[in-house]
Enzyme design. Structure first.
Site, mmCIF file in Angstrom:
data_model
loop_
_atom_site.group_PDB
_atom_site.id
_atom_site.type_symbol
_atom_site.label_atom_id
_atom_site.label_comp_id
_atom_site.label_asym_id
_atom_site.label_seq_id
_atom_site.Cartn_x
_atom_site.Cartn_y
_atom_site.Cartn_z
ATOM 1 N N HIS A 473 0.836 -1.212 0.000
ATOM 2 C CA HIS A 473 0.000 0.000 0.000
ATOM 3 C C HIS A 473 0.868 1.259 0.000
ATOM 4 O O HIS A 473 0.685 2.155 -0.841
ATOM 5 C CB HIS A 473 -0.921 -0.011 1.221
ATOM 6 C CG HIS A 473 -1.764 1.215 1.354
ATOM 7 N ND1 HIS A 473 -3.063 1.286 0.914
ATOM 8 C CD2 HIS A 473 -1.494 2.439 1.890
ATOM 9 C CE1 HIS A 473 -3.549 2.490 1.155
ATOM 10 N NE2 HIS A 473 -2.609 3.216 1.747
ATOM 11 N N GLU A 474 1.785 1.338 0.951
ATOM 12 C CA GLU A 474 2.607 2.551 1.042
ATOM 13 C C GLU A 474 3.493 2.706 -0.182
ATOM 14 O O GLU A 474 3.799 3.828 -0.605
ATOM 15 C CB GLU A 474 3.439 2.531 2.324
ATOM 16 C CG GLU A 474 2.614 2.588 3.608
ATOM 17 C CD GLU A 474 1.676 3.785 3.666
ATOM 18 O OE1 GLU A 474 2.007 4.844 3.072
ATOM 19 O OE2 GLU A 474 0.616 3.677 4.306
ATOM 20 N N HIS A 477 1.768 4.627 -2.805
ATOM 21 C CA HIS A 477 1.961 6.078 -2.651
ATOM 22 C C HIS A 477 3.323 6.497 -3.203
ATOM 23 O O HIS A 477 3.456 7.547 -3.847
ATOM 24 C CB HIS A 477 1.885 6.463 -1.173
ATOM 25 C CG HIS A 477 0.520 6.463 -0.584
ATOM 26 N ND1 HIS A 477 -0.525 7.205 -1.097
ATOM 27 C CD2 HIS A 477 0.021 5.832 0.515
ATOM 28 C CE1 HIS A 477 -1.606 7.021 -0.349
ATOM 29 N NE2 HIS A 477 -1.303 6.191 0.628
ATOM 30 N N HIS A 480 3.317 6.827 -6.865
ATOM 31 C CA HIS A 480 2.626 8.065 -7.239
ATOM 32 C C HIS A 480 3.598 9.243 -7.157
ATOM 33 O O HIS A 480 3.661 10.093 -8.064
ATOM 34 C CB HIS A 480 1.440 8.263 -6.299
ATOM 35 C CG HIS A 480 0.387 9.179 -6.825
ATOM 36 N ND1 HIS A 480 -0.772 9.444 -6.128
ATOM 37 C CD2 HIS A 480 0.289 9.909 -7.961
ATOM 38 C CE1 HIS A 480 -1.523 10.282 -6.817
ATOM 39 N NE2 HIS A 480 -0.900 10.580 -7.930
#
Length: 686
Positions: A473-474, A477, A480
């Protein structure tokens, strides 16, 4: 520049690759003088723009504003990375001093009437200006943001707004400091390893290491996670140990004493409500959501209420199954909140023949990182990752990787800080040390922080499936932040709407159980054998298991956040009892089940009282609508392919904040997102 300033490493660009902050040369005493210098430099830059007598143009106003503040941006990112991840007493003292200074500085910039007039003039003439899409959007966003910041208020209003912002900056810093201290104080000490029966040898090693670090040799210490539950609750066979652990977690910030957060959060709520009224909004939630994709608190309430009833009903059914397991044991007992995770694993084993705790040997951290997280990104986007051991970040526990494009061009740096420590705030997050910008000529340096317990020296780090999920999940980020390609720093990286920012990170979780990726990283730490195929099948079959609990605990926290921040100024003044308010609003939405406490209670709800998610914790479920719909797209278009990755990168990740996020989604998907995939995933479809 004075001799002292000349010797301050923060005041000159870092000599390290990609502008990685040169932490080896930075000492705590450098920060406040560097901020003072950076504040003054930024004020001079903005004053020159505001005082310009020439007719406002995009170049002499917006471009100049984007160039301004580069020093302050660099110093701020360097400091606040450390303030979150290695907050020593010296750093905490600096942060407390800095909070009102930072608020005052940005108010001085944002409330400058001369600057606002210039941007308003450009906004009024937007139809006449020959601008590209990113430039037009920059004018629109800057004008809207300054208006929302209070630039149109009269002088009395601006004076009160500045006072509110400064006080709120102090309070949110105090909340975070109190929570870190109370979390450390409430770490649970066990005298004997038998009290921790059920933990793996690696987990016991970590608890012994925690005790040793605190001078408690021979004992075991379980540190607390940011959220209410704890991973060990699923494994501990001793009910009293489970009770102590959950009780300690839920006591944070609400047990009296120097670190009690209840009065702090009540004042935060009151001042946010007053500020919203000053800015022309009914509530802080109305203020926040008006500039998000949701648009209004009513839109958020609608989706939360629509999910709450079926989620609560599912949780009640799950509770009945847990009680049946408890009644079938040698000593029947009424199930309590601290029993839920443990008994859930019993039900999971009975229904799916699956023991998630026993999976840890297949999730060795280095293999998960290299052959899971990095491999998925390489297959999707063609990028490669090479560790740069000669580069050092802010703590010896950090690792630095260089990221390179498929053709060999340099992309940026990825910094991983995996392990928990007493100076690190709870939870997991991504932040940027350097953001990409064509205007400034910068490349991205992104950081991922987790809080994985560190085993004793020589022991492997074995992750739970939840920790594997957090890392993927991290890293979503991080991708991104790495992939956004924009001209203006205002749009760099993850600078998107709060209720959109979780979408790319949630999508990245889909590769955890993707066959090609799972087969590469899920290898037994001792034998190298892959995770057995029948176990993988049972994992996939059980993906919606316990979703009643998971959805309910999340929705309860999201509803608490929305309820606090939906209060008008007079309503906020009338609330004096935190526990009573929580009970009332949870009953209102039907999520008051004592066996399913909110994922965060108010006194330790850092996301909304010290982080950037106030009136925005709903963002996770809001973004998950886009996520679930996107997962369906990937599955129906061939899954893990470069073509799919390149499309997602170009149309979603690559635009950063330079385009309306829902417009970007429509261009990627060809339509608005459908909610049905989310309902199916969460077990809420009728």
């Amino acid at each position: 520049m004075t001799d002292a300033a000349a010797s301050n490493p923060l005041l000159t660009p870092s000599p390290l690759p990609y502008g990685l902050s040169d932490y080896a040369r930075i000492r705590p005493e450098h920060y406040l003088p560097a901020f003072a210098h950076a504040f003054a430099a930024h004020r001079r830059e903005v004053d020159a723009i505001a005082a310009d007598e020439a007719t406002p143009t995009f170049e002499n106003t917006l471009v100049a504003l984007e160039r301004a503040g580069e020093l302050l941006d660099r110093v701020s990112r360097t400091f606040y990375t450390v303030a979150s991840a290695d907050a020593t007493p010296a750093i905490q003292e600096i942060e407390e001093t800095l909070a009102p200074l930072m608020a005052a500085h940005y108010d001085q910039v944002q409330l400058d009437p001369r600057l606002y007039r210039r941007i308003a003039t450009l906004h009024e003439r937007l139809g006449e200006l020959d601008l590209g899409p990113e430039e037009r959007y920059l004018v629109e966003r800057r004008h809207r943001e300054l208006t929302r910041a209070g630039a149109a208020l009269d002088e009395a209003g601006k004076e009160r707004l500045t006072a509110l912002n400064q006080r709120l900056s102090v309070l949110t810093t105090t909340f975070e400091k109190n929570l870190l201290a109370d979390t450390n104080e409430l770490a649970v000490v066990f005298d004997d390893a038998t009290e921790l029966d059920g933990l793996t040898p690696g987990e016991l090693s970590a608890t012994a290491q925690n005790a040793g670090d605190r001078g408690l040799d021979g004992k075991h210490v379980v540190t607390l996670t940011l959220f209410t539950g704890h991973p060990y609750l699923a494994s501990l066979t001793n009910r009293e140990s489970r009770r102590r652990l959950l009780e300690a977690s839920r006591a944070r910030g609400a047990r009296g004493g120097a670190h009690d957060n209840r009065e702090v959060l009540l004042e935060i709520v009151r001042l946010r409500a007053e500020r919203a009224a000053l800015l022309g909004y009914d509530s802080h939630a109305a203020y926040v959501t008006s500039d998000q994709t949701a648009g209004s608190p009513d839109a958020v309430r609608t989706i939360l209420r629509s999910l709450a009833a079926p989620a609560a009903a599912n949780a009640r059914r799950e509770q009945d199954a847990l009680q049946a397991i408890a009644d079938a044991g040698a000593e029947s007992f009424p199930v309590e909140a601290h029993d839920w995770a443990f008994l859930t694993e019993k039900v999971r084993q009975a229904e799916y023949d699956l023991d998630r705790a026993a999976l840890r040997p297949w999730f060795e951290a280095e293999r998960v990182l290299q052959d899971g997280v990095f491999r998925a990104a390489s297959l999707l986007y063609g990028v490669t990752f090479t560790e740069r051991p000669e580069l050092h970040a802010y703590h010896p526990g950090t690792r630095v990787f260089e990221v390179v494009e498929p053709g060999g061009d340099a992309l940026g740096l990825y910094v991983l800080d995996l392990y928990t420590r007493d100076t690190k705030r709870g939870g997991a997050w991504m932040n940027s040390l350097v953001t990409q910008s064509r205007l400034r000529g910068t490349s991205p340096v992104v950081v991922n922080n987790l809080n994985v317990p560190k085993p004793a020296p020589g022991e492997p780090t074995l992750l739970s499936l939840d920790e594997v999920t957090t890392l993927f999940h991290e890293f979503g980020h991080a991708l991104h932040g790495l992939f956004a390609r924009v001209t203006y720093p205002h749009f760099a990286g993850t600078a998107v709407f709060r209720d959109f920012v979780e979408f790319p990170s949630q999508v990245n979780e889909m590769w955890i159980l993707w066959p090609e990726i799972l087969a590469a990283y899920a290898r037994h730490v001792d034998t190298g054998e892959p995770l057995p195929a029948d176990v993988v099948e049972r994992l996939l079959a059980s993906e919606s298991f316990n979703q009643g609990f998971a959805t309910s605990e999340y929705l309860a926290a999201a509803w608490l956040d929305l309820a606090w921040h939906s209060l008008g100024a007079d309503e906020a003044d009338a609330v004096t009892d935190v526990a009573a308010f929580e009970a009332s609003v949870l009953a209102d939405i039907g999520l008051e089940n004592p066996l399913v406490p909110p994922r965060y209670s108010s006194a330790y709800f850092a996301h909304v009282f010290s982080g950037g998610y106030s009136a925005g914790y709903y963002s996770y479920i809001w973004s998950e609508v886009l996520d679930a719909d996107t997962v369906e797209w990937f599955r129906s278009n061939g899954g893990l392919t470069r073509a799919n990755g390149d499309r997602f990168r170009e149309l979603v990740l690559g635009v950063g904040g330079s385009k309306d996020p829902l417009q970007a989604y429509r261009e990627f998907r060809g339509r608005d997102a459908a909610i049905e995939p989310l309902l199916k995933r969460r077990g809420l479809a009728g």
